[in-house]
Design a protein around this motif. Sequence first.
Motif, PDB file in Angstrom:
ATOM      1  N   ALA A 311       0.827  -1.205   0.000  1.00  6.08           N
ATOM      2  CA  ALA A 311       0.000   0.000   0.000  1.00  6.08           C
ATOM      3  C   ALA A 311       0.863   1.258   0.000  1.00  6.08           C
ATOM      4  O   ALA A 311       0.551   2.245  -0.663  1.00  6.08           O
ATOM      5  CB  ALA A 311      -0.938   0.000   1.203  1.00  6.08           C
ATOM      6  N   THR A 314       2.053   2.122  -3.458  1.00  3.08           N
ATOM      7  CA  THR A 314       1.082   2.815  -4.304  1.00  3.08           C
ATOM      8  C   THR A 314       0.913   4.266  -3.897  1.00  3.08           C
ATOM      9  O   THR A 314       0.340   5.065  -4.632  1.00  3.08           O
ATOM     10  CB  THR A 314      -0.298   2.131  -4.242  1.00  3.08           C
ATOM     11  N   ASP A 316      -0.769   5.462  -1.215  1.00  2.75           N
ATOM     12  CA  ASP A 316      -1.984   5.844  -0.484  1.00  2.75           C
ATOM     13  C   ASP A 316      -2.425   4.697   0.400  1.00  2.75           C
ATOM     14  O   ASP A 316      -3.317   3.923   0.063  1.00  2.75           O
ATOM     15  CB  ASP A 316      -3.096   6.221  -1.462  1.00  2.75           C
ATOM     16  N   GLY A 318      -4.083   4.878   2.975  1.00  2.00           N
ATOM     17  CA  GLY A 318      -5.429   5.098   3.487  1.00  2.00           C
ATOM     18  C   GLY A 318      -6.491   4.333   2.707  1.00  2.00           C
ATOM     19  O   GLY A 318      -7.585   4.083   3.215  1.00  2.00           O
ATOM     20  N   ASN A 319      -6.160   3.966   1.460  1.00  2.00           N
ATOM     21  CA  ASN A 319      -7.125   3.246   0.628  1.00  2.00           C
ATOM     22  C   ASN A 319      -6.870   1.744   0.603  1.00  2.00           C
ATOM     23  O   ASN A 319      -7.379   1.040  -0.270  1.00  2.00           O
ATOM     24  CB  ASN A 319      -7.092   3.792  -0.807  1.00  2.00           C
ATOM     25  N   GLU A 321      -7.142  -2.139   1.082  1.00  2.00           N
ATOM     26  CA  GLU A 321      -8.279  -3.034   1.307  1.00  2.00           C
ATOM     27  C   GLU A 321      -8.159  -3.608   2.710  1.00  2.00           C
ATOM     28  O   GLU A 321      -7.167  -4.259   3.043  1.00  2.00           O
ATOM     29  CB  GLU A 321      -8.287  -4.165   0.279  1.00  2.00           C
ATOM     30  N   LYS A 322      -9.146  -3.350   3.521  1.00  2.00           N
ATOM     31  CA  LYS A 322      -9.019  -3.636   4.941  1.00  2.00           C
ATOM     32  C   LYS A 322      -9.120  -5.133   5.221  1.00  2.00           C
ATOM     33  O   LYS A 322     -10.036  -5.810   4.769  1.00  2.00           O
ATOM     34  CB  LYS A 322     -10.081  -2.856   5.726  1.00  2.00           C
ATOM     35  N   TYR A 347      -5.059  -1.771   8.447  1.00  2.00           N
ATOM     36  CA  TYR A 347      -5.166  -0.335   8.213  1.00  2.00           C
ATOM     37  C   TYR A 347      -4.787   0.487   9.440  1.00  2.00           C
ATOM     38  O   TYR A 347      -4.856   1.714   9.419  1.00  2.00           O
ATOM     39  CB  TYR A 347      -6.569   0.037   7.711  1.00  2.00           C
ATOM     40  N   ARG A 366     -14.226   4.208   8.245  1.00  2.00           N
ATOM     41  CA  ARG A 366     -13.321   3.057   8.145  1.00  2.00           C
ATOM     42  C   ARG A 366     -13.767   1.929   9.055  1.00  2.00           C
ATOM     43  O   ARG A 366     -13.746   0.753   8.680  1.00  2.00           O
ATOM     44  CB  ARG A 366     -11.888   3.482   8.501  1.00  2.00           C
ATOM     45  N   GLU A 369     -16.776   0.146   7.573  1.00  2.00           N
ATOM     46  CA  GLU A 369     -16.387  -0.747   6.483  1.00  2.00           C
ATOM     47  C   GLU A 369     -15.818  -2.050   7.045  1.00  2.00           C
ATOM     48  O   GLU A 369     -16.149  -3.149   6.573  1.00  2.00           O
ATOM     49  CB  GLU A 369     -15.349  -0.052   5.601  1.00  2.00           C
TER      50      GLU A 369
END
Length: 867
Positions: A311, A314, A316, A318-319, A321-322, A347, A366, A369
């Motif tokens: 992550a 990339t 980010d 914060g995005n 996949e949890k 995360y 978050r 989700e």
Amino acid sequence: MADVEKNELGQDRESGRYSPAEIEPKWQARWDADPALYAAEPHSTGKPKFYCLEMLPYPSGQLHIGHVRNYAIGDALARFMWMRGYNVLHPMGWDAFGLPAENAALKNNTPPREWTLKNIEQMKVQMRKLGLSYDWAGTEVTTCLPDYYRWNQWIFLKMVELGLAYRKSSKVNWCPQCATVLANEQVVGGCCWRHEDTIVEQRELQQWFLRITKYADELLDGLDKMPGWPEKVRTMQRNWIGRSHGTHVDFRVSAMADTPAITVFTTRVDTIFGATSIQLAPEHPLIKKWAASDKDLAAAVEEMILQQKVARETGDIGNIEKQGVATGKSAVNPFNGEMLPIWVANYILADYGTGAIMSVPAHDERDFEFATKYGLPVTRVIAPNLDTDELALPYTGEEEAVLIDSGEWTGEACLDAQDKMAKFAEESGFGKKTTTFRLKDWGVSRQRYWGTPIPMVYCTNGHAAGAGHEGVAAGGVVALPESALPVLLPEKIEITQEGGSPLGKVPEFVNTTCPVCGGPARRETDTMDTFVDSSWYFYRYTDAKNDKAPFDSDKANYWFPIDQYIGGVEHAILHLIYSRFWTKVMRDIGMIKNDEPAERLFTQGMVIKDGAKMSKSKGNVVSPDDMISRYGTDATRMYALFAAPPDRDLEWQEEGVAGVSRFVARVYRLTSKFAPVVKSVEQGAHGDEIASIAFAGQTPAGAKLIRTLHQTIAKITEDFSGRWHFNTCIAAIMILVNEIQANEAAMDTGEISPATIAEVFKTLVLLLEPFAPFVAAELWEQMGGTGVLFRQPWPVADAELARESEIEIPVQVNGKLVVVVKVSADSDEDAMKSAAMAEEKVVARIEGKTVVKTIVVKGKMVNLVVK
């Protein structure tokens, strides 16, 4: 007849046409012969001071056009301020430590010092070609030389005394390609700031830190007192400092008395009754402990750490996949005694907050989700009011919300409840109201050679009790006395990227004696982050030759704060936040009085070529040497200022430089032609007398030319004092030159007086000086001007002379434009109305109708309301 020799612009040298290849070296040689030319004056002159500063470059060996744009902005401003009567400090130096020199040494087998100093000389030649007005003799600073870095060491020792510099074992950012530690600010999207494709690793190392967090509140609050800094820079710093007010809450781990409580930081303690789980980072100490005896958990944790690395790659996290795994253990919510399952989640970051969160799915996106994915309970505890039955989740209201199902706090407004519940937690012994920051202490240890040696030693005797080491830190850490400075870098050294710092492989450097007991000791082999060098260099500029102190405080207090600082927005976090911290430390030591380093900051736009920022890796770098050889320095500088407003990106077009060069040639031709006229007027009158003669008894053509001249003065003066749209300044000069050329025949025939000609051309050259100093100096000399041109007074616009004799007035009927009429600039409302009513188009439009109202705005417009 022999062919006439031509320069690269195709202009004859024999005919006296513009030849930058002859003019520019001539003037540069003259300027170089006077080392005090650009020196600031003594403080006792009584002139107002102006400290003009561009960010110092790294000596890579070659300037590119991006540098030219930055330096041309500062140079134009410095010259303008000299002409306005200011005492100007305009220095330059070299940010000369750092990895590129060390990497070049590895690649080319060239010692970093040799490589760096050679590059400095090459770049200095380029800067001189550009005619930049730097006080090299009095201010030049080279940060890799001992006369500079000894003061890095001196200030570091002061920080040690104040407890602002300390050593600890810490998880640090490690760039495998740089083979060194990076500060948090040097990690961009999980990758190295120098190597954008290299993922930064986490390692546990003993490191030196500077306690920048002590100044976190002041660094943040001070941004509100800096209106001269761009809002985008202040916003970036606010976000980086990241102050959060909240509560630390301890959640006891159930049935594990020997396990420390899990401390969670939350900004929304008012939602704690809605917590349905505790989530820990994969690298949280408790997870490490539990994973040691649980193979399945260990495998899951290893996978999550890998997911976080991907992550980060990339850019980010914060995005991400949890993903999560239940540990099978529980923690007790201290507010209601409920048992909350403990999860490990990918995360949650170990280095953010406490590495643990309370998950409140009903009121956090978050968490919602995550809970939805894993079937965790969702408990609603805040709502717009007590009677709300249906509510879309997650609901994150705060100012407009109240607590529900929250024990004795039910019905309280959220903001009120936060204070009361934090106080309750503190009184009950399981929490505390807290302010946290995203900003972390600055790790300054680097495991590389080409940097400032850290002036600390590790005494062998210091590990034992006694031995005369009272007060020495554990591990025998001893600060060197000031008399031992500078700690010099060894000259000949084998540089590798393996096995720690290269300095550790030099016994004559490493092995030393303890300044406390005289016993054997080992030097610190880490060097300082190179951002230490650039955090205070601008203070050294004020007293660059001082060998007794970093600088004289009286001199620094005269010049500071910097009146105008110029550099790229990419330095908003790294350099600019560090320099603000360093300023506050030196203020507290008593070295300076100012709180901030710079009153105003300007961040110029990038130079773009072929749709991308200029860089060696993209192969789109334009060399200023090439542009100068083809078109001359003045044209290169002027185009860099003319092609776009300085705060916008500039798309480099060589054709544009050629166009500016043709314009400069036109100025040269016209001014050279009429230089004898200017000289003859100068012999009969001087100074203000010329202006008074020029303005007397003007013909219409002369009056119009003088009017354009003073409009140009006003325009450029205003732009220098405000928005810095140098592109429109140069455009205004072009308009003036067009007007001069249109009146060339009138000047030839005497319709325009010699005094007017003298006034126009003298002023034109003065206006050109900040933008095109070489051709301006040449033309000044041709006209008989004496003295250094940038020391001449800046022209003053006369508002009366600049005023148009006629103005254009729009005439409307029922709000719709019918015609534009010309009237005298001093027309009153009746005259404007009469002029409007006399226009045929207006008469035709109102024929057969009644004018019920006439609206006249003096000097602006006429509107007829008809029925």
